[in-house]
Write an enzyme that holds these catalytic residues in place. Structure first.
Site, PDB file in Angstrom:
ATOM      1  N   VAL A  92       0.863  -1.178   0.000  1.00 26.46           N
ATOM      2  CA  VAL A  92       0.000   0.000   0.000  1.00 26.46           C
ATOM      3  C   VAL A  92       0.901   1.229   0.000  1.00 26.46           C
ATOM      4  O   VAL A  92       2.080   1.155   0.357  1.00 26.46           O
ATOM      5  CB  VAL A  92      -0.947   0.031   1.222  1.00 26.46           C
ATOM      6  N   SER A  93       0.333   2.362  -0.389  1.00 26.14           N
ATOM      7  CA  SER A  93       1.147   3.560  -0.559  1.00 26.14           C
ATOM      8  C   SER A  93       1.313   4.375   0.715  1.00 26.14           C
ATOM      9  O   SER A  93       2.339   5.025   0.913  1.00 26.14           O
ATOM     10  CB  SER A  93       0.545   4.449  -1.658  1.00 26.14           C
ATOM     11  N   THR A  94       0.301   4.373   1.589  1.00 30.17           N
ATOM     12  CA  THR A  94       0.354   5.208   2.789  1.00 30.17           C
ATOM     13  C   THR A  94      -0.033   4.404   4.021  1.00 30.17           C
ATOM     14  O   THR A  94      -0.669   3.346   3.931  1.00 30.17           O
ATOM     15  CB  THR A  94      -0.604   6.409   2.668  1.00 30.17           C
TER      16      THR A  94
END
Length: 211
Positions: free
Chosen positions: A24-26
């Protein structure tokens, strides 16, 4: 001596290990949805073989610590599951390179977004051929843009390459300092540069005054 287990039951091959890479990015996002998607597709993976990572998709795969650790664990015959191809790279070039490395290791890659297809299968290779074509297009486009930019810079009279650490004014100040007895090391500290740069200014000046 006859090996009964081999003759009666055939040689028992080790079961392939299955891994999953979820990203996931964040920190506000969760990898749980991807894990559930993998399980719903029929892949049952031991928790210790699920590698999770929180990192931007714009970061090249070679700079993702979680994926690097995963690569250290993978062996020939293993299976790697991802939900989407973009988990394996930031662009088509990165994905193509990553899949190529995994194939060299003998690792089979399944992508759920492509129907769970094994990228080493005929259907998977067809998909990778398209991705490789896109990757080559991106490489060619990057080269074309770079060459175009260099050509434009030259036409505008811009100096290419790394800028000089010392401009002409500062070079003259260096020569004055040397003439006044300052050491190379002292001048390097004063102008926040290397001793080699100071010596190069000195040597260039000496060559220019030779008959």
């Amino acid at each position: 001596m006859l090996d009964i287990s081999d003759s009666l039951f055939g040689r028992i091959e080790p079961m392939p290990r299955t891994f999953a890479y979820v990203r996931v990015s964040t920190t506000g996002q969760t990898t749980e949805n991807q894990i559930q998607e993998i399980q719903a597709a029929g892949f049952h993976i031991e928790p210790r073989r699920i590698v999770t990572e929180t990192i931007s998709g714009s970061i090249a795969i070679a700079r993702r610590r979680g994926f690097i650790r995963l690569m250290d664990k993978l062996e020939a015959g293993d299976v790697l599951i991802v939900t989407k191809l973009d988990r394996l790279g930031r662009d088509a070039i990165d994905v193509s390179t990553t899949v190529g490395k995994l194939e060299e290791l003998g690792v089979r890659v399944h992508c759920l977004a492509l129907g769970g297809v094994d990228l080493a299968s005929s259907a998977g290779k067809m998909t990778m051929n398209v991705i490789n074509a896109v990757a080559q297009f991106e490489r060619d486009l990057l080269i074309e843009r770079t060459q175009s930019g260099l050509k434009r810079a030259r036409s505008e009279g811009k100096t290419l390459g790394r800028p000089a650490r010392l401009n002409e004014t500062r070079k003259q100040d260096v020569l004055k300092g040397l003439a006044n007895g300052l050491s190379v090391s002292a001048l390097a500290r004063k102008f926040q540069t290397s001793r080699q740069t100071i010596m190069r200014v000195r040597d260039d000046s000496s060559r220019s005054v030779r008959p």
